[in-house]
Enzyme design. Structure first.
Site, PDB file in Angstrom:
ATOM      1  N   ASP A 253     -13.455  29.708  39.124  1.00  0.00           N
ATOM      2  CA  ASP A 253     -13.336  29.334  40.530  1.00  0.00           C
ATOM      3  C   ASP A 253     -14.482  28.398  40.882  1.00  0.00           C
ATOM      4  O   ASP A 253     -15.581  28.500  40.314  1.00  0.00           O
ATOM      5  CB  ASP A 253     -13.384  30.571  41.428  1.00  0.00           C
ATOM      6  CG  ASP A 253     -12.104  31.386  41.366  1.00  0.00           C
ATOM      7  OD1 ASP A 253     -11.050  30.816  41.045  1.00  0.00           O
ATOM      8  OD2 ASP A 253     -12.151  32.602  41.656  1.00  0.00           O
TER       9      ASP A 253
ATOM     10  N   ASP B  17      -5.065  28.756  42.776  1.00  0.00           N
ATOM     11  CA  ASP B  17      -4.934  29.610  43.959  1.00  0.00           C
ATOM     12  C   ASP B  17      -4.296  28.836  45.110  1.00  0.00           C
ATOM     13  O   ASP B  17      -3.436  29.354  45.835  1.00  0.00           O
ATOM     14  CB  ASP B  17      -6.302  30.129  44.410  1.00  0.00           C
ATOM     15  CG  ASP B  17      -6.970  31.014  43.379  1.00  0.00           C
ATOM     16  OD1 ASP B  17      -6.249  31.675  42.603  1.00  0.00           O
ATOM     17  OD2 ASP B  17      -8.214  31.053  43.338  1.00  0.00           O
TER      18      ASP B  17
END
Length: 221
Positions: A169, A188
């Protein structure tokens, strides 16, 4: 705009669900789509798979760039501080949910990806090609990390770590280190955009199947 097979990315053209007398053989005996609609349907399926593939490739390329160029201890401020490139590794689901259940998430994600691959073959409407493609691409992008990033080791499937890789991330909004909102990635984002589109389609009467688009008065007859 057209997809492969001449399919138009417009909801104006609805699939013909009336019975026909055509008896042209098809390679898939379970396909009940009218013969004249099959090329259009194949185009929509291909569009969904291409959208998913694009999302996966873009996600993995950006993740590779982030791992090689970002310092976890020194986030990069961009867009005037609206976004910080803050590298981290997430053992949980999207937005750092359920970080203690990595292996469970890998199983669920695998099942979801397989389900979406099968579901995509039943798409009848262009907007659903986009929605399913985004969700499939997002789910598969993070699933790749589960199996191919540390501590998962596909070369030693019996060591107990298979499917427990940590997802890369790197997008932190407003403040670094996820201080305002959980750090996330492009996969995401694709997944969430696809889910939002699905909800909007359902709420506005543009359901997945022709039956779901019929007025409620007709459905009750």
């Amino acid at each position: 705009m057209q997809t492969a097979g001449g399919t138009t990315l417009s909801e104006d053209t609805q699939p013909d669900t009336t019975e026909t007398g055509d008896s042209v053989p098809d390679t898939d005996p379970t396909d009940r789509t009218p013969v004249q609609e099959r090329p259009r349907r194949r185009g929509l399926v291909l569009a969904a798979y291409l959208i998913a593939a694009f999302a996966i490739v873009l996600d993995q390329v950006v993740k590779a760039w982030a791992v090689n160029n970002l310092d976890p201890d020194d986030p990069e401020r961009i867009l005037g501080g609206l976004v910080y490139l803050s590298l981290t590794w997430n053992p949980g689901a999207a937005f750092s949910i359920a970080t203690d259940y990595t292996w469970v998430l890998a199983i669920i994600a695998t099942a979801v990806v397989v389900f979406l691959i099968v579901l995509a073959r039943k798409i009848l409407y262009p907007a659903w090609s986009i929605a399913i493609g985004l969700v499939l691409g997002g789910a598969a992008g993070n699933l790749i990390d589960r199996f191919f990033r540390s501590p998962s080791d596909v070369s030693s499937p019996l060591d107990g770590n298979l499917g427990q890789g940590h997802v890369v991330d790197y997008i932190s909004v407003f403040q670094p280190y996820g201080e305002v909102f959980a750090i996330f990635n492009l996969a995401d984002s694709a997944l969430c955009c696809g889910v939002v589109l699905i909800v909007l389609l359902e709420l506005t009467g543009h359901g997945f199947s022709p039956e779901s688009r019929r007025p409620k008065s007709e459905q009750s007859e």
